[in-house]
Design a protein around this motif. Sequence first.
Motif, PDB file in Angstrom:
ATOM      1  N   TRP A   1      -1.812  20.727  -3.899  1.00 26.60           N
ATOM      2  CA  TRP A   1      -3.039  20.258  -3.246  1.00 26.60           C
ATOM      3  C   TRP A   1      -3.930  19.478  -4.205  1.00 26.60           C
ATOM      4  O   TRP A   1      -4.365  18.355  -3.903  1.00 26.60           O
ATOM      5  CB  TRP A   1      -3.787  21.460  -2.661  1.00 26.60           C
ATOM      6  CG  TRP A   1      -5.117  21.117  -2.042  1.00 26.60           C
ATOM      7  CD1 TRP A   1      -5.415  20.036  -1.266  1.00 26.60           C
ATOM      8  CD2 TRP A   1      -6.333  21.879  -2.156  1.00 26.60           C
ATOM      9  NE1 TRP A   1      -6.736  20.068  -0.892  1.00 26.60           N
ATOM     10  CE2 TRP A   1      -7.326  21.179  -1.409  1.00 26.60           C
ATOM     11  CE3 TRP A   1      -6.677  23.073  -2.774  1.00 26.60           C
ATOM     12  CZ2 TRP A   1      -8.633  21.650  -1.304  1.00 26.60           C
ATOM     13  CZ3 TRP A   1      -7.978  23.539  -2.659  1.00 26.60           C
ATOM     14  CH2 TRP A   1      -8.937  22.841  -1.939  1.00 26.60           C
ATOM     15  N   LEU A   2      -4.208  20.042  -5.366  1.00 26.54           N
ATOM     16  CA  LEU A   2      -5.168  19.440  -6.290  1.00 26.54           C
ATOM     17  C   LEU A   2      -4.543  18.388  -7.211  1.00 26.54           C
ATOM     18  O   LEU A   2      -5.198  17.392  -7.555  1.00 26.54           O
ATOM     19  CB  LEU A   2      -5.831  20.535  -7.134  1.00 26.54           C
ATOM     20  CG  LEU A   2      -6.636  21.587  -6.363  1.00 26.54           C
ATOM     21  CD1 LEU A   2      -7.084  22.704  -7.303  1.00 26.54           C
ATOM     22  CD2 LEU A   2      -7.843  20.940  -5.686  1.00 26.54           C
TER      23      LEU A   2
ATOM     24  N   ALA B   1      -6.444  30.457 -13.457  1.00 28.34           N
ATOM     25  CA  ALA B   1      -6.704  29.200 -12.738  1.00 28.34           C
ATOM     26  C   ALA B   1      -7.980  28.563 -13.279  1.00 28.34           C
ATOM     27  O   ALA B   1      -8.030  27.352 -13.543  1.00 28.34           O
ATOM     28  CB  ALA B   1      -6.825  29.461 -11.243  1.00 28.34           C
TER      29      ALA B   1
ATOM     30  N   LEU C   1      -1.876  25.382  -4.987  1.00 28.17           N
ATOM     31  CA  LEU C   1      -3.035  24.705  -5.573  1.00 28.17           C
ATOM     32  C   LEU C   1      -2.611  23.461  -6.340  1.00 28.17           C
ATOM     33  O   LEU C   1      -3.305  22.429  -6.313  1.00 28.17           O
ATOM     34  CB  LEU C   1      -3.787  25.660  -6.506  1.00 28.17           C
ATOM     35  CG  LEU C   1      -4.600  26.770  -5.843  1.00 28.17           C
ATOM     36  CD1 LEU C   1      -5.067  27.789  -6.875  1.00 28.17           C
ATOM     37  CD2 LEU C   1      -5.795  26.176  -5.097  1.00 28.17           C
ATOM     38  N   SER C   2      -1.479  23.542  -7.012  1.00 35.55           N
ATOM     39  CA  SER C   2      -0.975  22.395  -7.764  1.00 35.55           C
ATOM     40  C   SER C   2      -0.628  21.236  -6.834  1.00 35.55           C
ATOM     41  O   SER C   2      -0.984  20.077  -7.091  1.00 35.55           O
ATOM     42  CB  SER C   2       0.245  22.807  -8.592  1.00 35.55           C
ATOM     43  OG  SER C   2       0.719  21.723  -9.360  1.00 35.55           O
TER      44      SER C   2
ATOM     45  N   MET D   1      -2.647  23.931 -12.858  1.00 34.41           N
ATOM     46  CA  MET D   1      -2.121  24.805 -11.812  1.00 34.41           C
ATOM     47  C   MET D   1      -0.603  24.956 -11.925  1.00 34.41           C
ATOM     48  O   MET D   1      -0.057  26.045 -11.708  1.00 34.41           O
ATOM     49  CB  MET D   1      -2.482  24.270 -10.421  1.00 34.41           C
ATOM     50  CG  MET D   1      -3.977  24.206 -10.138  1.00 34.41           C
ATOM     51  SD  MET D   1      -4.826  25.796 -10.239  1.00 34.41           S
ATOM     52  CE  MET D   1      -5.775  25.574 -11.742  1.00 34.41           C
TER      53      MET D   1
ATOM     54  N   SER E   1      -8.009  25.347 -15.993  1.00 35.48           N
ATOM     55  CA  SER E   1      -8.760  24.184 -15.498  1.00 35.48           C
ATOM     56  C   SER E   1      -9.889  23.832 -16.455  1.00 35.48           C
ATOM     57  O   SER E   1     -10.139  22.656 -16.740  1.00 35.48           O
ATOM     58  CB  SER E   1      -9.327  24.463 -14.096  1.00 35.48           C
ATOM     59  OG  SER E   1      -8.292  24.687 -13.167  1.00 35.48           O
TER      60      SER E   1
END
Length: 302
Positions: free
Chosen positions: A191-192, A72, A188-189, A31, A76
Motif C-alpha cells: 500500500w505505502l 513499523a 502496508l508495504s 515495511m 519508518s
Amino acid sequence: MKHWGLALLIVLAWGLNFVVIRFGLDELPPMLLGALRFALVAFPAVLIVKPPKLPLKWLLAYGSTISLGQFAFLFSGMYVGMPAGLASLVLQSQMLFTMIFALLMLGERWRLPQFISLIVASSGLALLATTTPAEAMTLAGFFLTIAAAASWGLGNIVNRRIGQLGGVDLMSLVVWGSLVPPLPFLALSLWLEGPELVMSSLAHIGWQSIGALLYLALAATLFGYGSWAFLMRHYPASTVAPLTLLVPVVGLVTAWLVLGEALSLVQLGGIVLILIGLMINVFGDRLRLRKRLITPQAAELD
C-alpha cells in the motif's frame, strides 16, 4: 551474577541492532524490511518451538504491539531521517510510556521517583527535538520513533497481562508472536511503498540486506530475547532490567564509529537528561527504600 558475559552479549546485540537497521534500510523500504525480518524469525522456528499456552487474543496483542507497531514506526522513523544512535536512545522512552499506560490501564499509582523521571527524561527528549539540526534529524523521524516507543510501552502492558496468566515461555511467545506481523507488514508495504518497489527490492536484494535481515532475525531477536528470557528466569528483574540502559550507550558509540554520527554539546545535554531520567525510574525506589532502612539504624546508633 554468573552470566555477565551473556548479559553483555545481549546488550551488544541490541545496541548494534540500530546500525544494522540503517544498513538494511539502505536497500529495502521499511515495511518490506519488517515483513522479511519477522518471516525469518517465525520460520522455521515455529516448526521447532511449541506454541505458548495462552489465548489467541493475547498472542495477537503481543505481535501487534511489540513486533508490528514498534518496528513499523521505528523502521519508518529511521527511513525518513532518524539517526541510528539517537534512535537507540529515544526508543528507551518506552519506560515512560509503560508508566503512563500502567497508570491509565492498570490503575497503578506513581511514586515520587516516577514523577521526577518523567519530567527529567521528557525535558531531555524536548531538548533533542528542538535543538537537533534538520539535516541531522527530521522531526518526522523523531516523532515516529516516539510512536515506536509508545507501541513498545503498550506491549509491555500486554506482557504484564500475559505474565499474570502464568506458565508462558517467553521464547515461545517471541517465536509465535512473530507470525502476526509479516502479512500486515507486507500489506502496508504494497500500500505505502507500492508493488513495483517491493518487486524491484526483492529482485535486486544484495548481501548487505541479507546480512542485515539475518542479524535482525537471529542475533537481535532469537538470541537476544531467548537469552534475555533465560536471565529473567534465573535472576531478579531488578538485577537484569537495568542492563537495558547500556543499549543506547552501545548504539550511540557504534553509530559514531561506523556511521560517523557526531553529536553537539546541546545534544549530549539532552542525552544525559534522558539517561538520568531513565536511571531515576529504574533505581529511584531502591534508593528510597535503602534510605528508609539506613535512617532508623542511624537513629539507634545515636
